[in-house]
Structures are given as C-alpha cells and as structure tokens.
Write a protein that holds these residues in place. Structure first.
Motif, PDB file in Angstrom:
ATOM      1  N   GLU A  24       0.802  -1.235   0.000  1.00 62.03           N
ATOM      2  CA  GLU A  24       0.000   0.000   0.000  1.00 62.03           C
ATOM      3  C   GLU A  24       0.826   1.271   0.000  1.00 62.03           C
ATOM      4  O   GLU A  24       1.852   1.348   0.668  1.00 62.03           O
ATOM      5  N   LEU A  25       0.359   2.261  -0.725  1.00 64.87           N
ATOM      6  CA  LEU A  25       0.923   3.606  -0.642  1.00 64.87           C
ATOM      7  C   LEU A  25      -0.139   4.446   0.056  1.00 64.87           C
ATOM      8  O   LEU A  25      -1.323   4.331  -0.271  1.00 64.87           O
ATOM      9  N   TRP A  27      -1.981   7.879   0.897  1.00 61.94           N
ATOM     10  CA  TRP A  27      -2.241   9.253   0.461  1.00 61.94           C
ATOM     11  C   TRP A  27      -3.238   9.877   1.431  1.00 61.94           C
ATOM     12  O   TRP A  27      -4.176   9.208   1.861  1.00 61.94           O
ATOM     13  N   ASN A  30      -8.558  14.660   2.259  1.00 62.55           N
ATOM     14  CA  ASN A  30      -9.401  15.379   3.224  1.00 62.55           C
ATOM     15  C   ASN A  30      -8.990  15.085   4.677  1.00 62.55           C
ATOM     16  O   ASN A  30      -9.830  14.813   5.525  1.00 62.55           O
ATOM     17  N   GLY A  31      -7.714  15.094   4.891  1.00 63.02           N
ATOM     18  CA  GLY A  31      -7.197  14.918   6.244  1.00 63.02           C
ATOM     19  C   GLY A  31      -7.140  13.482   6.723  1.00 63.02           C
ATOM     20  O   GLY A  31      -6.759  13.212   7.864  1.00 63.02           O
ATOM     21  N   VAL A  36      -3.681   2.982  -1.087  1.00 65.08           N
ATOM     22  CA  VAL A  36      -3.998   2.643  -2.479  1.00 65.08           C
ATOM     23  C   VAL A  36      -2.988   1.623  -2.999  1.00 65.08           C
ATOM     24  O   VAL A  36      -1.860   1.548  -2.515  1.00 65.08           O
ATOM     25  N   ILE A  94      -8.007  16.065  -4.254  1.00 66.61           N
ATOM     26  CA  ILE A  94      -6.553  16.184  -4.328  1.00 66.61           C
ATOM     27  C   ILE A  94      -5.966  15.545  -3.074  1.00 66.61           C
ATOM     28  O   ILE A  94      -6.331  15.904  -1.953  1.00 66.61           O
ATOM     29  N   ASN A  97       0.948  13.081  -0.421  1.00 64.88           N
ATOM     30  CA  ASN A  97       1.699  11.996   0.210  1.00 64.88           C
ATOM     31  C   ASN A  97       2.703  12.554   1.217  1.00 64.88           C
ATOM     32  O   ASN A  97       2.772  13.776   1.421  1.00 64.88           O
ATOM     33  N   SER A 101       3.955  15.675  -2.142  1.00 60.41           N
ATOM     34  CA  SER A 101       3.496  15.639  -3.528  1.00 60.41           C
ATOM     35  C   SER A 101       1.988  15.452  -3.559  1.00 60.41           C
ATOM     36  O   SER A 101       1.400  14.909  -2.615  1.00 60.41           O
ATOM     37  N   GLN A 102       1.407  15.888  -4.666  1.00 60.09           N
ATOM     38  CA  GLN A 102      -0.053  15.847  -4.771  1.00 60.09           C
ATOM     39  C   GLN A 102      -0.484  15.003  -5.960  1.00 60.09           C
ATOM     40  O   GLN A 102       0.262  14.870  -6.934  1.00 60.09           O
ATOM     41  N   THR A 103      -1.678  14.474  -5.887  1.00 59.04           N
ATOM     42  CA  THR A 103      -2.258  13.815  -7.047  1.00 59.04           C
ATOM     43  C   THR A 103      -3.779  13.778  -6.895  1.00 59.04           C
ATOM     44  O   THR A 103      -4.295  13.835  -5.777  1.00 59.04           O
TER      45      THR A 103
ATOM     46  N   PRO B  51       8.122  19.031  -4.214  1.00 65.50           N
ATOM     47  CA  PRO B  51       7.055  18.041  -4.464  1.00 65.50           C
ATOM     48  C   PRO B  51       6.542  18.087  -5.901  1.00 65.50           C
ATOM     49  O   PRO B  51       6.766  19.072  -6.608  1.00 65.50           O
ATOM     50  N   ILE B  52       5.854  17.026  -6.285  1.00 65.98           N
ATOM     51  CA  ILE B  52       5.142  17.024  -7.567  1.00 65.98           C
ATOM     52  C   ILE B  52       3.769  17.630  -7.261  1.00 65.98           C
ATOM     53  O   ILE B  52       3.060  17.139  -6.385  1.00 65.98           O
ATOM     54  N   ASP B  54      -0.174  19.205  -8.028  1.00 63.94           N
ATOM     55  CA  ASP B  54      -1.376  19.012  -8.836  1.00 63.94           C
ATOM     56  C   ASP B  54      -2.159  20.325  -8.786  1.00 63.94           C
ATOM     57  O   ASP B  54      -2.729  20.662  -7.759  1.00 63.94           O
ATOM     58  N   THR B 140      -8.702  20.944   5.010  1.00 70.05           N
ATOM     59  CA  THR B 140      -8.602  19.749   4.177  1.00 70.05           C
ATOM     60  C   THR B 140      -8.467  20.015   2.680  1.00 70.05           C
ATOM     61  O   THR B 140      -7.852  19.233   1.962  1.00 70.05           O
ATOM     62  N   GLY B 309      -0.077  16.192 -10.995  1.00 70.67           N
ATOM     63  CA  GLY B 309      -0.072  15.105 -10.033  1.00 70.67           C
ATOM     64  C   GLY B 309       0.976  14.030 -10.264  1.00 70.67           C
ATOM     65  O   GLY B 309       1.608  13.953 -11.320  1.00 70.67           O
ATOM     66  N   SER B 310       1.133  13.198  -9.238  1.00 71.98           N
ATOM     67  CA  SER B 310       2.200  12.193  -9.196  1.00 71.98           C
ATOM     68  C   SER B 310       1.980  10.965 -10.063  1.00 71.98           C
ATOM     69  O   SER B 310       2.863  10.127 -10.151  1.00 71.98           O
TER      70      SER B 310
END
Lengths: 126, 363
Positions: A24-25, A27, A30-31, A36, A94, A97, A101-103, B51-52, B54, B140, B309-310
């Motif tokens: 698992e990674l 992320w 929302n807090g 995943v 959004i 990690n 970083s965001q995704t 960071p990457i 988004d 959040t 995003g990553s």
C-alpha cells in the motif's frame, strides 16, 4: 509427478500472491490517510480494499473504458480523467503523500478511490 | 504436456524483464545535441526536495512552473531563506500585489518570467506561513481547490453578478471541484465569519497574506525565447541543461495524449511563436518545466515535469521517470508496481518542439 506437484504449488502461490500482494501507498485525502494499490487487471491505482472486495471505483474504471468523452483543450487545461469522473458522478479530490506531492483521485460514493488520469486512459491491448 | 507448459511459463518469466528493457531503452552513444543530461540523476538534486504538484482545475500552471524554477535555483545555491515557493502566493503577488502586472479578480493564466520578476522585487512569504493562512479557510482542501472555490463564489455572489442562490453555487462547485458539500458549507461559514464572502479571490488573499513577512528571492531573471524555428527552441533547452538548470516551457498540451497533435501553425520565424494568431484552436496552452534530455531508441527526448499530479503518465509519452518505492530515482519506469510517484515523462523532440511556444531560462 514431482514436476506436476511443483507446477501446482507454483500456480496456487502465484495466484494467491496476485490477489493479495499489495504494498500500500498512503495518500492523505481530506485529512484522512487512504491506502492505495496498483490493480494489475485494470492497470490503475485504486483503494487497497478494491483488491479484495468489489468497490465502485473499479466499476468507474470499467465504465470509463467503454466511454469516449472529449477532453476540452480550450481555456484551462484539465486532467484527461476529469470529464470521466464527473460523468460517473464521482468527486475529484486532491491527495497528498508524505513527501508533500499531490495527485488527484476520483472518489466514488462508497468512498473508494481511483487515480484520476487512469479513467481517461485506455488499457494497452493484451 | 504439463512439463512443456511449465517450461514455457518459466522461459517467459525469465525473459520478461529483459524484453521490457529492449522495448524502451536509452542510447548511451548519442550525438552531442542529445547527450544524456538528467537533473534528477544526482541524489542531491533540488528536484528531490520539490514536491510534484497538482494544480487541479486552476489556471495557475505558469505559477506552478515558475515556483519550481525558483526553488530549483535557490536549493541548488544553498539558499535557506525560506522553505518552498508557494504557487498560489506567487501568482497573487505577481498579478495583484504588484501594480506592474495588475489583474483585478482572477489569477488564471499568466507568464512565468513575470512571476520571477515580481517575486524578486517583492519577496516571498514562506510556504509554512501561506499554509497557515490558507488552512484557516479549510484544513482539508488543497490550495488550488480553495482558490477555485473563491473564484466560483465571487462569480456567483460578487460584483455585478449578484446571486443569492447558494444551491446553484454549490452545484457548480461540486461539478468543478472535488470538495464535498460539508467542506463547502464550512468554507462558506468561515468566509462569512471573516467577512470575506463574495469578495474577489485576489482580495481574500490580500487579507489573508497582509501580515506575511516577505523573504528575499535571490534568483536571476527568467529570459523568454519565443522567436525562431524549432531548433532555436531546442538550443535554449540544451543551453539551460548544459548549465545544469531546468527550463520553463510554454506549450500546446494536446501532444501529451496525441503525438500527432500540432498546436502551433508554424508561422515563425519571425513571428512570436506563442502569439494567439500562431496557436491552433484547442492548443491547450500550458506551462511546464523541462528537467532532462535523453536519447531513447535513437530519438532525442526531453523530460517534462508537469503539475498534474504524481501519477501523470500520458499516452503520448515514450516513457516516464519515477521515484521508486525504495526512494530511488529511475529514468524509465516500466513496472507500475515499483512506482511511488512519477516525476516526469519523456517526450520525443519531434513531437514536443513543434508544440513549443516559448522557452524561459535563467539569465
């Protein structure tokens, strides 16, 4: 005979590890931390729970791949998965990690997640 | 029969990794114009500390790209005057706080060199302080989500387009941004409590950032190259990489998914490449950062670091670079199971350069 047994053991352990092996990674969405995993069958990152039980995020993936929605290239450019997530009544969230970083993920009503851009991606031919 | 099947299976398993390497492989013996240069390769590279991002649906790509350029330069030169350049603050400081490039309400769409020039002049609030302020609005939602929310609220409830119907606004928010109704209500309540509701996003940010102590931004200016043919664009990219610096690139993003896509009409020289007249309809104007060059299968490729995003791994890319789960950098990541995050994707220069409107490099 010995080879047959070996082959059977190999098959059983390989299928078991395919079904359960999920490193698992985590992320933060929302807090809240969400695990995943990479779903090999659907070639996408989905909530860890989707690998052992049915979930809406995987249904999203299956439905999205039957659809062809045009991605608007006018104005603000957007993630190619966004129109699919909106069409399927999911919510784009959004996530962050530990590295900052965001995704973006598409969140289904049962709370399961699928990585957003994978919704707009067609899987490679077998 | 079973024995034969087992042997075949074993053979496939043993040869699979080698076959995967054969499909996409870097060429080590390359001409000078495509000699390998990857700013991610050094474990101490500033890129590993940035960071990457988004940017979500916000139109702040220029600010995300410029902020990463600034941070790369600062970190490379050991500048510890502040942590990271926040793209939302950077766009606000450029287009609202700074009278030279003033925009009244929206921060969407902008120019990287202007961001660098403005921050050099006005300084930068630390990311920690920016986060502290923005988290007062929502603990959040991401920075870009907050900005998009403010944009929609202003459009529906501010200025000349006054509309008291919150349900319509909420529907639009739900359609465009991924923040729940609960988050929306809480954001609305905070805005009302602070008397910020229906103010332009730029005004809200002014109130949030008013007491922030700006730190100096010690980087050279970004020089824009938007004239000339494709080779002129490549020359600027190569010059930046030769100095071990990234380049900020303005481009038509359609080729990310479709390598045959051509967003520019190709009228230059001597016309301005990224002018409206030179862009085809549907160009998908975007700003990114180029962090590497590599010869893959005999063709020169550039590594694009995006702000989508990553897991950004578009169809039009030949391959993508990643950080593996063990934290190591890998130029070509074929196995999605080993990927912790993608840090950029390799695009053939034959596809990328005809879609490049301009290259911005440090002077």
């Amino acid at each position: 005979m010995f080879l047959n047994k070996l082959f059977l053991i190999f098959l059983v352990s390989a299928s078991a590890s395919w079904a359960w092996a999920c490193d698992e990674l985590v992320w933060t969405v929302n807090g809240k931390g969400e695990g995943v995993c990479y779903d090999e069958k659907h070639e996408a990152m989905v909530s860890a729970k989707c690998l052992s039980a049915s979930c809406e995020a995987v249904t999203f993936l299956e439905k999205a791949r039957q659809l062809k929605l045009s991605s608007t290239r006018t104005g603000t450019v957007q993630n190619p998965g966004s129109p699919y997530c909106k069409f399927l009544k999911g919510t784009v969230v959004i996530a962050t990690n530990e590295r900052g970083s965001q995704t973006a993920f598409c969140k289904a009503s049962d709370g399961s997640l699928v990585e957003l851009s994978s919704l707009g991606r067609k899987p490679k031919a077998p | 029969m079973l024995r034969a099947l087992f042997s075949i299976l074993l053979l496939i398993l043993l040869t699979l990794p080698a076959a995967a390497r054969l499909i996409i492989s870097p060429v080590t013996d390359s001409p000078p114009s495509c000699r390998e240069m990857d700013l991610n390769e050094d474990p101490q590279s500033p890129l590993h500390k940035i960071p990457i991002y988004d940017q979500d649906g916000s139109g702040l790509c220029y600010a995300y790209a410029a902020s990463q350029m600034i941070d790369y330069y600062r970190l490379q030169h050991g500048d510890k005057s502040y942590d990271l350049t926040n793209p939302v603050y950077a766009s606000w400081a450029t287009y609202y706080k700074n009278p030279s490039y003033f925009k009244s309400s929206t921060l969407d769409g902008g120019d990287g060199p202007k961001v660098v020039a403005a921050l050099k002049q006005q300084g930068m609030c630390t990311n920690r302080d920016v986060q502290k302020q923005l988290r007062q609005l929502s603990s959040t939602a991401s920075d870009s989500e907050i900005l998009e929310f403010l944009d929609i609220v202003y459009k529906n409830h501010g200025g000349w387009f006054f509309n008291e119907d919150w349900e319509t606004t909420s529907e639009e928010v739900t359609k465009k941004i991924g923040i729940s109704c609960q988050q929306q209500d809480s954001l609305k309540a905070v805005l009302q409590k602070k008397d910020f509701f229906s103010l332009a996003p730029t005004e809200v940010l002014s109130k949030m950032f008013k007491d922030c102590a700006a730190k100096p931004v010690n980087v050279p200016e970004l020089e824009a190259y938007s004239f000339g043919d494709d080779k002129a664009m490549k020359d600027q990219l190569d010059k930046a990489l030769a100095k071990k610096l990234p380049a900020q690139v303005d481009l038509c993003s359609g080729f990310f998914e479709d390598p045959s896509f051509r967003g520019l009409r190709g009228w230059s020289p001597p016309l301005f490449r990224s002018s409206n007249g030179n862009s085809q309809k549907g160009c998908g104007a975007h700003a990114v950062v180029v962090t590497g060059r590599l010869n893959i299968n005999g063709s020169c490729h550039y590594l694009i670091r995006n702000s989508w995003g990553s897991y950004w791994k578009p169809e039009g890319a030949t391959a993508c670079a990643c950080k593996t789960r063990s934290g190591a950098y890998k130029q070509i990541c074929n196995d999605p199971k080993e990927v912790a995050e993608y840090v950029g994707c390799w695009f053939d220069q034959k596809t990328m350069l005809p879609n490049t409107g301009g290259v911005n490099v440090f002077k």
